[in-house]
Enzyme design. Structure first.
Site, PDB file in Angstrom:
ATOM      1  CE1 TYR A   1      -3.309  -2.876   0.451  1.00 12.74           C
ATOM      2  CE2 TYR A   1      -4.766  -0.770   0.610  1.00 12.74           C
ATOM      3  CZ  TYR A   1      -4.494  -2.055   0.569  1.00 12.74           C
ATOM      4  OH  TYR A   1      -5.769  -2.860   0.293  1.00 12.74           O
TER       5      TYR A   1
ATOM      6  CE  LYS B   1       2.132 -18.201  -2.213  1.00 16.81           C
ATOM      7  NZ  LYS B   1       1.510 -19.520  -2.189  1.00 16.81           N
TER       8      LYS B   1
ATOM      9  CG  ASP C   1      -1.571 -20.452  -0.600  1.00 15.64           C
ATOM     10  OD1 ASP C   1      -0.862 -20.491   0.415  1.00 15.64           O
ATOM     11  OD2 ASP C   1      -1.238 -21.258  -1.592  1.00 15.64           O
TER      12      ASP C   1
ATOM     13  CG  ASP D   1      -8.084  -5.038   1.245  1.00 12.82           C
ATOM     14  OD1 ASP D   1      -9.059  -4.581   1.805  1.00 12.82           O
ATOM     15  OD2 ASP D   1      -7.831  -5.041  -0.093  1.00 12.82           O
TER      16      ASP D   1
ATOM     17  CG  ASP E   1     -13.617  -7.888   1.654  1.00 14.20           C
ATOM     18  OD1 ASP E   1     -13.624  -7.062   2.554  1.00 14.20           O
ATOM     19  OD2 ASP E   1     -14.207  -7.283   0.532  1.00 14.20           O
TER      20      ASP E   1
END
Ligand code: IPM
Ligand code: MN
Length: 352
Positions: A135, A186, A219, A243, A247
């Site tokens: 970001y 990751k 993942d 982020d 959701d």
């Protein structure tokens, strides 16, 4: 307590009115003076003045208020989202609000999209790093608009940034009697930046003897959140992954309309907002669910040390949601305003 309130755009205006109503009810019942100052920033202000915030805006928010409350930002008339980025991301960055605290708490089994899962299976908190990662907007475009275009968007991971968010996650677990912290990265593919997350996480884990530290690649985290969400108590991850997974978390608790968040720098003026956006097509129609906004207000009070007030709001929200007293998308028949009224009345009618 002095609180800056920026309703913003679209349904942000609708749900903020209800959050304000509920804050006033809680303030009144507990005799806690809450000075809510309404600020006009948002799409209309930007279109009229050409600025997102006044020049001293961030300093004013930081120095003149105990907390900041934002409804939602985003308007189709400003397609590049300039004002939304300035106000939302600007506040996160300029005030160094490095913790994005997003609870994932299912209030009623009926609202969970997973089969045979209830409130005891979906009750965890995600700590999203909020000031760096992907970001930071460092990068550039070379030969833009041609077939030779190269677009670079850098991910920044600093020791300071990773350390403070991971530490916050462990400290939260410790002070809330929780026993598990899961870090997601990751590091199998991003072997440079995420090696730092590995080092910092496992290093800090040794300082929290009673807490089980685990790691998942992001993942696999999303898979496990759907397969067996009950295994999680505290999840900590970077800005972009946070982020995305919040959701997913919002849906596990019944939808974006129910999800709350706090953008924190412990000890400093922090900012609170529902996770949902401005949903322009529902604006002003009295259909938006105000619960995420109201729970964000409760999170704000808790952060301000007003835990009785926060608990009263949370209890009233839970009763409303479980009792079917809510908006259509969670199976109720109430509008935005009526939901706010119901929750505010539940708070004021309980004598304490
Ligand atoms: C959020 C939002 C923002 C983000 C957008 C509006 C920039 O999706 O708060 O989750 O990506 O952080
Ligand atoms: Mn988001």
């Amino acid at each position: 307590m002095r609180i800056a309130v920026i309703p913003g755009d679209g349904i942000g205006v609708d749900v903020t009115a209800e959050a304000v109503k509920v804050l006033r009810a809680a303030g009144q019942v507990f005799g806690t003076p809450l000075d809510l100052e309404m600020l006009p920033y948002g799409a209309d202000y930007y279109l009229q003045t050409g600025i997102s915030l006044p020049p001293n805006g961030y300093a004013m928010l930081r120095d003149d208020f105990d907390a900041i409350y934002i409804g939602a930002l985003g308007d189709p008339r400003i397609p590049d989202m300039r004002h939304a980025r300035d106000i939302l991301l600007g506040t996160r960055f300029e005030l160094d609000l490095y913790v994005n605290h997003r609870p994932v708490k299912l209030l009623d089994a009926r609202l969970c999209p997973l089969k045979n899962r209830g409130p005891k299976d979906v009750n965890f908190v995600v700590f999203r790093e909020n000031t760096e990662g992907l970001y930071v907007n460092i990068g550039g475009r070379f030969k833009a608009g041609t077939e030779d275009e190269i677009a670079i968007q850098e991910e920044i991971n600093t020791f300071k940034g990773v350390h403070r968010i991971v530490k916050h996650a462990f400290e939260h677990a410790k002070t809330h009697g929780l026993t598990k912290v899961c870090m997601a990265d990751k590091s199998n593919a991003m072997t440079q930046g995420h090696a730092l997350w590995q080092r910092v996480f496992w290093d800090l884990a040794t300082q929290y003897a009673g807490i089980e530290a685990t790691h998942l690649y992001v993942d696999a985290l999303t898979m496990q959140m759907v397969k067996n969400p009950g295994q999680f108590q505290v999840i900590v991850t970077n800005n972009m992954f946070g982020d995305i997974v919040t959701d997913l978390g919002a849906q596990l608790q019944g939808g974006l309309g129910l999800a709350a968040s706090g953008n924190l720098h412990p000890g400093r003026t922090s900012m609170f907002e529902p996770v949902h956006g401005s949903a322009p097509k529902y604006a002003g129609k009295n259909v938006a669910n105000p619960v995420g906004a109201i729970l964000s207000a409760a999170l704000m009070l808790e952060y301000l040390g007003l835990s009785n007030e926060a608990a009263a709001i949370e209890a009233a929200v839970k009763d409303a949601v479980v009792g079917g007293q809510g908006t259509a998308e969670i199976g109720g028949t109430l509008g935005t305003r009526e939901t706010g009224d119901y929750i505010a009345n539940a708070i004021t009618s309980k004598r304490r």
